[in-house]
Design a protein around this motif. Structure first.
Motif, PDB file in Angstrom:
ATOM      1  N   VAL A 116      -5.329  -1.885  25.940  1.00 22.47           N
ATOM      2  CA  VAL A 116      -6.338  -0.825  25.901  1.00 22.47           C
ATOM      3  C   VAL A 116      -7.755  -1.369  26.043  1.00 22.47           C
ATOM      4  N   GLY A 117      -7.875  -2.632  26.391  1.00 20.28           N
ATOM      5  CA  GLY A 117      -9.193  -3.180  26.693  1.00 20.28           C
ATOM      6  C   GLY A 117     -10.017  -3.598  25.505  1.00 20.28           C
ATOM      7  N   ALA A 118      -9.370  -3.785  24.343  1.00 24.71           N
ATOM      8  CA  ALA A 118     -10.112  -4.192  23.149  1.00 24.71           C
ATOM      9  C   ALA A 118     -10.154  -5.705  22.987  1.00 24.71           C
ATOM     10  N   VAL A 119      -9.189  -6.381  23.572  1.00 22.47           N
ATOM     11  CA  VAL A 119      -9.055  -7.837  23.427  1.00 22.47           C
ATOM     12  C   VAL A 119      -8.885  -8.467  24.798  1.00 22.47           C
ATOM     13  N   GLN A 161     -14.570   3.941  24.419  1.00 22.54           N
ATOM     14  CA  GLN A 161     -13.430   4.648  25.004  1.00 22.54           C
ATOM     15  C   GLN A 161     -13.657   4.932  26.480  1.00 22.54           C
ATOM     16  N   THR A 162     -14.867   5.343  26.828  1.00 25.02           N
ATOM     17  CA  THR A 162     -15.178   5.626  28.224  1.00 25.02           C
ATOM     18  C   THR A 162     -15.081   4.374  29.080  1.00 25.02           C
ATOM     19  N   ALA A 163     -15.543   3.261  28.529  1.00 27.73           N
ATOM     20  CA  ALA A 163     -15.590   2.024  29.303  1.00 27.73           C
ATOM     21  C   ALA A 163     -14.238   1.345  29.441  1.00 27.73           C
ATOM     22  N   HIS A 164     -13.364   1.503  28.449  1.00 26.78           N
ATOM     23  CA  HIS A 164     -12.167   0.668  28.422  1.00 26.78           C
ATOM     24  C   HIS A 164     -10.833   1.394  28.522  1.00 26.78           C
TER      25      HIS A 164
END
Length: 358
Positions: A116-119, A161-164
């Motif tokens: 989800v683009g957090a790590v 949230q929008t970015a990732h």
């Protein structure tokens, strides 16, 4: 580079469900205790994008209760490097056993936070290397700043949230949040005729709204709603005049689906019988055949009748529960991916090669 501000585990645990609300792909992997432990530990050792510091599962499963509350930089630095050395043991009670390595690596990190683009994950290391390879994205790490709160925190989460999150994932989140927002006042649906009706709050109403407002306009040339009912056989919309015009008599019947649409654009109107599935109730072979009995009795040609099962998402429990029973020849549609549709093509009547379908 200096370490980030110390963040208590409790803050991480409280914020993860806000960052990844209902509808986020693999949400459980992103918000459970193991995820909070991994994010806390990454912040603790400074494994954040741009720092050249990285987290390994070993940092998480060898953390102890006593170590986790030591907030000064010296103790944090000592743990970050010491845990990688053979024979090192932090004082106190460990959070997890060594066999937690795989769930941390495969579920929490790879399928959860990385997906989800957090790590971020280092790709310059051999797959066999035991060196730490994970770091929190900088804007994700910033969401745990204890000084960030209220509207500022909400705005930062929305920007992340929008970015990732992917387009599909954002749609899932939007659907779930709209359901929560409408929990008190119900769900307002706008029909193709521009009339509005209020449906009872709940996930089925959210999906119904998507079918009427989005599916119908995308996949039907000139859509209209003939019938709409809710649980308890409450009829919300019934257009007997239009039904009579196209030659279909609608009578309340246990075999009627949740929703009947009609496309008035083609020369011969197309009836679309729709079942909305939040937990159960798909268009199965039995349901299809029962509806065909009604349309046959009304003299409506089967070539002018089709069936749709509408779901919130491909990852929803309702889809997983009912997909194996969906009727051949019917369609499936997902509110989270509105531009796509699944056709369970019945090959019995027109066998073909795969090359003809691509």
């Amino acid at each position: 580079m200096s370490l980030p501000t110390y963040v208590p585990l409790e803050v991480v645990s409280e914020r993860l469900p806000l960052i990844f609300p209902e509808g986020t792909p693999n949400r459980t992997y992103c918000i459970r205790d193991l995820a909070a432990s991994a994010v806390f530990t990454a912040l603790y050792i400074g494994a954040v994008e741009g720092s050249s510091r990285y987290l390994g599962p070993v940092h998480v499963y060898r953390m102890t209760e006593e170590q986790s509350v030591l907030a000064n930089d010296a103790d944090r630095e000592a743990y970050a490097s010491g845990v990688l050395k053979k024979g090192y043991h932090a004082a106190g009670t460990r959070w997890y056993a060594d066999n937690t390595r795989e769930p941390i690596r495969d579920e929490t990190l790879r399928d959860g936070l990385v997906a989800v683009g957090a790590v971020l994950r280092r790709e310059d290391l051999p797959t066999t290397s035991s060196a730490p390879r994970y770091a929190l994205k900088a804007d994700f790490a910033a969401l745990f700043d204890p000084a960030l709160s209220g509207p500022a925190l909400e705005a930062a989460i929305a920007a992340f949230q929008t970015a990732h999150l992917s387009k599909s994932a954002l749609a899932r989140v939007s659907i779930m949040l709209s359901g929560a927002a409408g929990s008190a006042a119900g769900v307002l649906v706008t029909f193709p005729s521009k009339e509005t009706r209020s449906l009872a709050p709940g996930p089925s109403s959210i999906i119904t709204k998507a079918v009427v407002e989005d599916f119908a306009s995308r996949f039907l040339e000139s859509p209209a709603v003939l019938w709409l009912s809710e649980s308890g056989n409450k009829v919300v919309q019934r257009d007997d005049k239009l039904a009579a015009t196209i030659g279909l008599k609608i009578e309340a019947d246990k075999n009627l689906p949740d929703l009947i649409l009609v496309d008035l654009g083609p020369k011969d109107p197309l009836l679309v019988f729709v079942e909305v599935v939040a937990t159960d109730g798909a268009i199965t072979d039995r349901r299809r055949d029962a509806i065909f009995e009604l349309t046959d009795a009304a003299g409506f040609p089967r070539s002018h009748v089709t069936f749709l099962t509408a779901y919130q998402d491909r990852g929803s429990a309702g889809f997983k529960k009912t997909v194996s029973a969906l009727a051949w020849g019917s369609f499936a549609w997902f509110a989270s991916e509105p531009e796509n549709i699944v056709h369970l093509r019945d090959g019995a009547t027109s066998a073909t090669r795969l090359s003809d379908l691509v």
